[in-house]
Motif scaffolding. Sequence first.
Motif, PDB file in Angstrom:
ATOM      1  N   LEU A 108       0.825  -1.207   0.000  1.00 30.08           N
ATOM      2  CA  LEU A 108       0.000   0.000   0.000  1.00 30.08           C
ATOM      3  C   LEU A 108       0.857   1.255   0.000  1.00 30.08           C
ATOM      4  O   LEU A 108       0.572   2.222  -0.737  1.00 30.08           O
ATOM      5  N   GLU A 109       1.900   1.275   0.810  1.00 27.94           N
ATOM      6  CA  GLU A 109       2.766   2.443   0.880  1.00 27.94           C
ATOM      7  C   GLU A 109       3.545   2.629  -0.425  1.00 27.94           C
ATOM      8  O   GLU A 109       3.682   3.752  -0.928  1.00 27.94           O
ATOM      9  N   ASP A 110       4.050   1.543  -0.963  1.00 25.92           N
ATOM     10  CA  ASP A 110       4.803   1.608  -2.213  1.00 25.92           C
ATOM     11  C   ASP A 110       3.912   2.061  -3.368  1.00 25.92           C
ATOM     12  O   ASP A 110       4.310   2.910  -4.184  1.00 25.92           O
ATOM     13  N   PHE A 111       2.696   1.519  -3.415  1.00 25.49           N
ATOM     14  CA  PHE A 111       1.767   1.879  -4.482  1.00 25.49           C
ATOM     15  C   PHE A 111       1.423   3.364  -4.424  1.00 25.49           C
ATOM     16  O   PHE A 111       1.370   4.053  -5.448  1.00 25.49           O
ATOM     17  N   GLN A 112       1.201   3.868  -3.224  1.00 26.36           N
ATOM     18  CA  GLN A 112       0.832   5.272  -3.050  1.00 26.36           C
ATOM     19  C   GLN A 112       1.907   6.207  -3.594  1.00 26.36           C
ATOM     20  O   GLN A 112       1.616   7.285  -4.129  1.00 26.36           O
ATOM     21  N   GLN A 113       3.155   5.823  -3.489  1.00 24.71           N
ATOM     22  CA  GLN A 113       4.251   6.655  -3.977  1.00 24.71           C
ATOM     23  C   GLN A 113       4.230   6.798  -5.497  1.00 24.71           C
ATOM     24  O   GLN A 113       4.618   7.839  -6.034  1.00 24.71           O
ATOM     25  N   HIS A 114       3.763   5.749  -6.176  1.00 25.31           N
ATOM     26  CA  HIS A 114       3.824   5.740  -7.644  1.00 25.31           C
ATOM     27  C   HIS A 114       2.479   6.008  -8.305  1.00 25.31           C
ATOM     28  O   HIS A 114       2.441   6.439  -9.462  1.00 25.31           O
ATOM     29  N   TRP A 115       1.387   5.753  -7.577  1.00 25.50           N
ATOM     30  CA  TRP A 115       0.050   5.956  -8.133  1.00 25.50           C
ATOM     31  C   TRP A 115      -0.821   6.711  -7.115  1.00 25.50           C
ATOM     32  O   TRP A 115      -1.792   6.151  -6.582  1.00 25.50           O
ATOM     33  N   PRO A 116      -0.534   7.976  -6.833  1.00 22.23           N
ATOM     34  CA  PRO A 116      -1.304   8.733  -5.833  1.00 22.23           C
ATOM     35  C   PRO A 116      -2.647   9.221  -6.382  1.00 22.23           C
ATOM     36  O   PRO A 116      -2.929  10.416  -6.430  1.00 22.23           O
ATOM     37  N   THR A 117      -3.474   8.285  -6.769  1.00 24.33           N
ATOM     38  CA  THR A 117      -4.756   8.633  -7.413  1.00 24.33           C
ATOM     39  C   THR A 117      -5.800   9.137  -6.426  1.00 24.33           C
ATOM     40  O   THR A 117      -6.911   9.496  -6.838  1.00 24.33           O
ATOM     41  N   ASP A 118      -5.458   9.174  -5.143  1.00 27.85           N
ATOM     42  CA  ASP A 118      -6.384   9.759  -4.172  1.00 27.85           C
ATOM     43  C   ASP A 118      -6.223  11.276  -4.075  1.00 27.85           C
ATOM     44  O   ASP A 118      -7.005  11.940  -3.398  1.00 27.85           O
ATOM     45  N   GLN A 119      -5.233  11.825  -4.744  1.00 27.43           N
ATOM     46  CA  GLN A 119      -5.067  13.268  -4.774  1.00 27.43           C
ATOM     47  C   GLN A 119      -6.098  13.887  -5.711  1.00 27.43           C
ATOM     48  O   GLN A 119      -6.437  13.310  -6.754  1.00 27.43           O
ATOM     49  N   ASP A 120      -6.587  15.059  -5.332  1.00 32.45           N
ATOM     50  CA  ASP A 120      -7.718  15.668  -6.030  1.00 32.45           C
ATOM     51  C   ASP A 120      -7.475  15.889  -7.520  1.00 32.45           C
ATOM     52  O   ASP A 120      -8.422  15.833  -8.315  1.00 32.45           O
ATOM     53  N   ASP A 121      -6.240  16.147  -7.904  1.00 30.49           N
ATOM     54  CA  ASP A 121      -5.957  16.517  -9.295  1.00 30.49           C
ATOM     55  C   ASP A 121      -5.286  15.413 -10.094  1.00 30.49           C
ATOM     56  O   ASP A 121      -4.759  15.651 -11.180  1.00 30.49           O
ATOM     57  N   ARG A 122      -5.318  14.184  -9.574  1.00 30.45           N
ATOM     58  CA  ARG A 122      -4.647  13.076 -10.262  1.00 30.45           C
ATOM     59  C   ARG A 122      -5.657  12.055 -10.760  1.00 30.45           C
ATOM     60  O   ARG A 122      -6.639  11.759 -10.091  1.00 30.45           O
ATOM     61  N   SER A 123      -5.371  11.501 -11.924  1.00 29.82           N
ATOM     62  CA  SER A 123      -6.168  10.417 -12.492  1.00 29.82           C
ATOM     63  C   SER A 123      -5.211   9.324 -12.952  1.00 29.82           C
ATOM     64  O   SER A 123      -3.990   9.532 -13.019  1.00 29.82           O
TER      65      SER A 123
END
Length: 269
Positions: A108-123
């Motif tokens: 989960l931590e590793d994925f968040q670093q590379h795919w931060p899709t929970d950020q408002d401006d990211r898809s």
Amino acid sequence: MWKSRKVSFVDIAMNLFKTYVGIDYSGARTAVSRNRGLQVFQATSTANPMRVKPPAGKKWNWTRKEVAHWCLEQLKGGDPVIIGIDHGFSFPMRYMERYRITDWDQFLEDFQQHWPTDQDDRSVESLRHGNKRTGRHTDFRLTENWTSSAQSVFKLDGAGTVGKSTHCGIPWLRFIRRNADPANRPHFWPFDGFDIPPGTSVIAEIFPSILRKRYPRRYKTTDEHDAMCVTQWVKDMDTRGHLTTYFNPPLTDEERETARLEGWILGIY
């Protein structure tokens, strides 16, 4: 003629859960985009599944951010709830070995670093091109190999894929895991173990397409029907006393260790 079995107070007392939630997910656009593909249904031991209105009102659609915060609120109560979500919770073992990931929290931590899709401006699309932290669409988890129709979590294009919803949903699992009240910490199945501690809420991956034909269609869209089916199925299995069986699929010790890292689809047995 088949007749439905009445649920007695004895049955209710034996249920693992008091509330049942089914979420049909979507990986479209950003975490704060309103998306008609996001559908949330809820039932109780004595009430049938009903569509849950988003905080903005019935004329609006949910956002992924709203769904995550709503799930947190459901976990605050004293009664156990099960939340079934329609996206992959983890990646295949080949991916884990490639990046030396040995447990789900690390993933989960590793994925968040590379795919931060929970950020408002990211898809997914804004992060996809040039992102090497991925796999091949021919890579499958063990649970997907046990089904006839599941597709790879790495498949991001085409109809019926779960790739984008998976890439958008995993960071919100991390969010819930990090922000849940320690006194009511949910059990992320099967990463926290296949056996469910008494009185504990559960969050599990589920695949609506294996349930879709079991229940008559009462709603306009497939997304609504899928969320309803997930909710009805977990309720049915619990009130009939069979959900514990599905929490313990017939896996070897080695397969169980794999599933503790790759995850498992509730209902695949």
